[in-house]
Design a protein around this motif. Sequence first.
Motif, short mmCIF file in Angstrom:
data_model
loop_
_atom_site.label_atom_id
_atom_site.label_comp_id
_atom_site.label_asym_id
_atom_site.label_seq_id
_atom_site.Cartn_x
_atom_site.Cartn_y
_atom_site.Cartn_z
N ASP A 30 -1.02 -1.46 -4.47
CA ASP A 30 -1.95 -2.58 -4.63
C ASP A 30 -3.25 -2.38 -3.87
O ASP A 30 -4.28 -2.95 -4.23
CB ASP A 30 -1.28 -3.88 -4.16
CG ASP A 30 -0.05 -4.22 -5.00
OD1 ASP A 30 -0.20 -4.31 -6.23
OD2 ASP A 30 1.03 -4.37 -4.42
N PHE A 31 -3.19 -1.62 -2.78
CA PHE A 31 -4.39 -1.33 -2.00
C PHE A 31 -4.16 -0.05 -1.21
O PHE A 31 -3.04 0.48 -1.18
CB PHE A 31 -4.75 -2.50 -1.07
CG PHE A 31 -3.78 -2.72 0.08
CD1 PHE A 31 -4.12 -2.35 1.37
CD2 PHE A 31 -2.55 -3.31 -0.13
CE1 PHE A 31 -3.24 -2.55 2.43
CE2 PHE A 31 -1.66 -3.53 0.92
CZ PHE A 31 -2.01 -3.14 2.21
N LYS A 59 -8.96 -0.63 -6.37
CA LYS A 59 -8.11 -0.90 -5.22
C LYS A 59 -8.96 -1.22 -3.98
O LYS A 59 -9.94 -0.54 -3.70
CB LYS A 59 -7.21 0.30 -4.90
CG LYS A 59 -6.42 0.83 -6.09
CD LYS A 59 -5.39 -0.17 -6.60
CE LYS A 59 -4.58 0.44 -7.75
NZ LYS A 59 -3.61 -0.53 -8.32
N ALA A 102 -10.91 4.78 -4.04
CA ALA A 102 -10.11 3.56 -4.20
C ALA A 102 -10.84 2.53 -5.05
O ALA A 102 -10.27 1.96 -6.00
CB ALA A 102 -9.77 2.98 -2.83
N CYS A 113 0.83 -1.22 0.00
CA CYS A 113 0.00 0.00 0.00
C CYS A 113 0.85 1.26 0.00
O CYS A 113 0.31 2.36 -0.11
CB CYS A 113 -0.92 0.02 1.22
SG CYS A 113 -0.05 0.14 2.81
N CYS A 124 -2.80 5.72 -6.02
CA CYS A 124 -3.23 4.91 -7.16
C CYS A 124 -2.40 5.23 -8.40
O CYS A 124 -2.08 4.33 -9.19
CB CYS A 124 -4.72 5.14 -7.43
SG CYS A 124 -5.82 4.45 -6.16
#
Length: 411
Positions: free
Chosen positions: A177-178, A216, A211, A140, A172
């Motif tokens: 990835d998140f 995400k 997100a 992240c 982003c």
Amino acid sequence: MKLILAHNFISCCNDVINEEQEIGILIENGVISQVSPLKKMSVWLSDPSVEKIDAGHSYVMPGLIDAHVHLCFDSSVNPITALDSESEANTLLRMVKAAQQELYSGVTTVRDCGAKGLSILALRDAIQRGDIVGSDIIACGPPITVTGGHCHFLGLEADGFLEVQKAVRTLCREDVDFIKVMVSGGNMTPGSNSLINHYNLDILEAITYEAHMRGKKVAGHIHTTPGIANAIQAGFDTIEHCSYKNPTGQPDVSYSQELAEQLKEKGIAVCPAMGKSYILPPEEGAPLPDKVAMWRDFQNSRFETTRKMFESGVSIIAGTDAGCKNSYFYEFGLTLEIMHEKVGLPVSDVLLSATGRAAKVLGISETAGTLEKGKYADLIFVPGNPAKDLSVFRNVIGVMKKGNLLFLNAV
């Protein structure tokens, strides 16, 4: 092409742990192309061009997934001081070592829940390319927190709607990835209070919207019961810790069965993130000296609330919080034992929490979590049956990563 001769095989498919014998695992270009009884693989067994790897009496199973680590911390008594005192280059080198320690202990994938800056993304990509050996990383980058909030020293402070919106968009853009959000304060940050919520519902909804629009997932560090309620309403994907603390501090724990049922209904998973600090004496386990008394109560309450959530049908996944005080990157097996012995999860569910279930929750089930056709050849070898004895993870005797056998001391 390689063929694993798995005389003892543990599958973790479809939320079920199965024990099988005399299984062959055929691997091509780092990917599993076939999993079948050895008696049906005579053509490959007789092919001299196929490399055979005999697992002996070892038990073969999917590589483990540690769903909550901090590769940038050093597991010392004061990880923040250590982090602040070194250069970004040295931190990156330590993260390489940490990813390798996880891998050689049987963890083939980690989810890093908060790093300093964005260098972890370069490490993630280098491991994915095969330039560096290490566990695959789901990253992240720095978590989003308020000014002076929990883990503010990792580099991403955001206050108010516009700043938070920009923070998500920036992360982003950098291809994290998140998204990780510090919904409440934390225990290891000096001056932070785990009873205080950092963001209100409208901010959390904005984070989730931004997100999810970009594909995400959102994870929330949350200790308070109102913070859990807001994250559920905002549509978070996972909740880290999920401690059910009462913001008034009286009583210390304010467990809500209603919220547990909402977590189940909405498919929001919980990663309790319990490492060695949860079984050490409070004087050793407490993240800061002024939190010893709090930690004494916190240890037992976390076991109880996690057990209640599991019994309510909430999806629980395993994480160590490795990198934090006294939580080491090679001790994932200890966390699995804690989940069974202290929380009370059945051994089968503990195994799923670290394999197939974790992969599904983290969105990587197409490539990891089980040993099936089309998935990465990420597997480990242990000296006994993990479905009966979790202590076998204290002595992982072999690891294969994407078809590359790192070591195997077959028994």
